[in-house]
Design an enzyme around this catalytic site. Structure first.
Site, PDB file in Angstrom:
ATOM      1  N   HIS A 187       0.863  -1.196   0.000  1.00 28.02           N
ATOM      2  CA  HIS A 187       0.000   0.000   0.000  1.00 28.02           C
ATOM      3  C   HIS A 187       0.901   1.250   0.000  1.00 28.02           C
ATOM      4  O   HIS A 187       1.717   1.423  -0.897  1.00 28.02           O
ATOM      5  CB  HIS A 187      -0.939  -0.098   1.220  1.00 28.02           C
ATOM      6  CG  HIS A 187      -2.016   0.934   1.288  1.00 28.02           C
ATOM      7  ND1 HIS A 187      -2.498   1.608   0.191  1.00 28.02           N
ATOM      8  CD2 HIS A 187      -2.742   1.420   2.349  1.00 28.02           C
ATOM      9  CE1 HIS A 187      -3.462   2.450   0.558  1.00 28.02           C
ATOM     10  NE2 HIS A 187      -3.619   2.362   1.867  1.00 28.02           N
ATOM     11  N   HIS A 210      -2.624  -2.588  -9.389  1.00 28.09           N
ATOM     12  CA  HIS A 210      -3.614  -2.014  -8.478  1.00 28.09           C
ATOM     13  C   HIS A 210      -4.724  -3.017  -8.198  1.00 28.09           C
ATOM     14  O   HIS A 210      -5.038  -3.860  -9.039  1.00 28.09           O
ATOM     15  CB  HIS A 210      -4.233  -0.734  -9.077  1.00 28.09           C
ATOM     16  CG  HIS A 210      -4.848   0.141  -8.038  1.00 28.09           C
ATOM     17  ND1 HIS A 210      -6.155   0.003  -7.633  1.00 28.09           N
ATOM     18  CD2 HIS A 210      -4.327   1.139  -7.288  1.00 28.09           C
ATOM     19  CE1 HIS A 210      -6.400   0.896  -6.691  1.00 28.09           C
ATOM     20  NE2 HIS A 210      -5.307   1.600  -6.453  1.00 28.09           N
ATOM     21  N   ASP A 256       2.153   5.798  -6.822  1.00 32.58           N
ATOM     22  CA  ASP A 256       3.460   5.742  -6.161  1.00 32.58           C
ATOM     23  C   ASP A 256       4.628   5.656  -7.141  1.00 32.58           C
ATOM     24  O   ASP A 256       5.774   5.898  -6.762  1.00 32.58           O
ATOM     25  CB  ASP A 256       3.515   4.544  -5.209  1.00 32.58           C
ATOM     26  CG  ASP A 256       2.452   4.653  -4.131  1.00 32.58           C
ATOM     27  OD1 ASP A 256       2.317   5.749  -3.564  1.00 32.58           O
ATOM     28  OD2 ASP A 256       1.747   3.668  -3.876  1.00 32.58           O
TER      29      ASP A 256
END
Ligand code: NMX
Ligand code: MLT
Length: 472
Positions: free
Chosen positions: A307, A353, A408
């Protein structure tokens, strides 16, 4: 925005006036705003009864409507695709990405107030939008900036609690410790201990959430300066907005970095309710644990490498590629490194994802920022190369459902460009931002009286018996 459906004529008109104030920027319009127009809590006070009625109607009229079938795969597969919670502030579309109260990221960039002309949105504006479903005026955002500043004083025991940890402790551990130390100030806990009707729960929750959001930048910057700058802290600059002040307290005053921080804090706020941090915060909050306890749980989820910690992992990974191959890396060397990572049993951080099936729009807007401000940055160019190299390899693996980059994959190289190069700190920035989304929903959880979350679990034996009977 569906949220508008329930608004009264008066609030609809007020919202129109507010929006015209943005478009026209005219003083005459602005003078029409009353004190309560500028006060977020008063706005909520007005909205809550309408939304409570809306939920009541939904339950009584459609409570038995089926939303889908649960399969064994879903139960064993981390509940993917299983609709199971209400989350009002944002909704994620697998193809298109996140919408905050119905607005996509490019739309937010167009309509939310900015600090500089044609600049990035101010996160205070997004907080207003998430809480009310309405696009705020610049005056409303400025009032909220001031309000957050007035709530931002951090008691000394918080810093002492952080100081009790070794300076080598992970920044997320130090940050979460700070949040737990802030908890002793919880208004919700005090009011609950005294006794209050359920209809009032949202009020101390609002106070706690706004205080928490306001106090996180000083706590987070304290952690940064303690670990990486010999403990030399920098005082807040009361003339600055939320994100700019945070950047200033961290030690970065370049106007471009201030814009980056506004964008960063805006886009990381919320990603509907099922992601690990939001879900953890919501779950813990459902036990009527106060916002500090709930948010600390969220942060502990965010600290996992699958995460929020992925932003740390991406920059460390990119730097390890350069350490091993040098900065003039060829496409073939890059491919080889990606395969080496996969063969060692690791994931390629920043790609894939749980819900998205296309490139994350949060990646795209950061790429646009990089193209505008740092197109020549060698690490940005490497990130661009990874965009070409990684997806075909992940596709070739045959099991990855989304080979495209997520938020990210990009954030670290932008921060690094402006001097914030300590990758281990990055998840703390994500955490500061996420308080805005989780806090907003927590206020609505209490306003709507959402219940204790308690799904049913089963054993393998139960499942085997059930499937056997179903097949017979
Ligand atoms: N690199 C290598 N393998 C991957 C990747 C990746 N980037 N993404 C998915 N897979 C694997 C995954 O580990 C799983 O393998 P196995 O069956 O052997 O356990 C398989 O592909 C199927 O996974 P998916 O269904 O595509 O993805 P899932 O929903 O399980 O996980 C993530 C989603 C985000 C955890 C996963 O894509 C991942 O590990 N990505 C890298 C870490 C990362 O960037 N996380 C940040 C996500 C965004 N955020 O901020 O939270
Ligand atoms: C997030 O922002 O929370 C991540 O993209 C993970 C998710 O949505 O599952």
């Amino acid at each position: 925005m569906a949220f508008f459906r329930g608004l009264t004529a008066v609030s609809r008109l007020r919202s129109r006036v507010a929006q015209e104030a943005t478009t026209l920027g005219g003083v005459r319009w602005l003078q029409m705003q009353s004190a309560s127009d500028l006060d977020l809590r008063s706005q909520l006070q007005e909205l809550i009864p309408e939304q409570q009625d809306r939920l009541k109607k939904l339950k009584s009229e459609h409570g038995k409507v089926q939303l889908g079938n649960i399969t064994v795969d879903m139960v064993l597969g981390g509940m993917r695709g299983m609709t199971g919670m209400l989350w009002e502030t944002s909704l994620l579309d697998p193809e298109e990405g996140i919408r905050f109260r119905g607005l996509s990221i490019p739309e937010c960039q167009k309509v939310l107030p900015t600090a500089v002309k044609d600049g990035e949105p101010l996160p205070e504006g997004l907080l207003w939008l998430l809480l009310t479903g309405k696009v705020p005026t610049k005056e409303q955002v400025d009032a909220l900036s001031k309000e957050l500043l007035s709530r931002s004083s951090v008691p000394d025991h918080v810093y002492k609690a952080i100081d009790a940890l070794p300076v080598t402790a992970h920044p997320m551990t130090q940050f979460t410790t700070g949040v737990m130390a802030l908890q002793v100030e919880s208004e919700f806990q005090k009011a609950y201990d005294k006794g209050m009707p359920k209809s009032k729960f949202w009020e101390p929750t609002y106070e706690d959430c706004l205080n928490l959001i306001a106090r996180l930048p000083p706590v987070a910057s304290y952690v940064y300066r303690r670990i990486f700058k010999d403990g030399k802290t920098i005082a807040a600059d009361n003339a600055l907005d939320y994100a700019a002040n945070f950047s200033h307290m961290l030690g970065f005053d370049d106007p471009k970095m201030l814009e980056l921080m506004r964008l960063y804090i805006t886009i990381h706020t919320d990603h509907e309710g099922g992601n690990v941090s939001a879900h953890a915060g919501h779950l813990v909050g459902s036990a009527l644990s106060d916002p500090y306890l709930s948010f600390a749980a969220a942060l502990n989820g965010l600290a996992g490498p699958l995460h929020g910690l992925a932003n740390q992992e991406v920059l460390l990974w990119i730097k390890s590629v350069i350490d091993e191959t040098g900065s003039d890396i060829t496409t073939d060397q890059l491919k080889e490194y990606v395969w080496k990572t996969l063969k060692s049993g690791k994931v390629v951080p920043g790609f894939g994802h749980g819900v998205l099936r296309k490139t994350d729009p949060r990646y795209t807007c950061q790429r646009e920022f990089a193209l505008k401000y740092l197109p020549e940055d060698p690490l940005f160019q490497l990130v661009s190369k990874l965009y070409e190299v990684v997806p075909p390899i992940l596709t070739e693996l045959g099991k990855v459902k989304n080979p495209w980059p997520n938020v990210d994959a990009h954030s670290g190289v932008l921060l690094n460009h402006f001097g914030l190069s300590e990758a281990r700190y990055f998840t703390v920035l994500f955490g500061v931002s996420r308080s805005i989304g989780i806090g907003s929903q927590l206020i609505w959880d209490r306003a709507l009286g959402l219940p204790l979350e308690r799904p049913k679990s089963i054993t393998m034996e139960w499942l085997e018996n059930y499937c056997r009977k179903a097949a017979a």
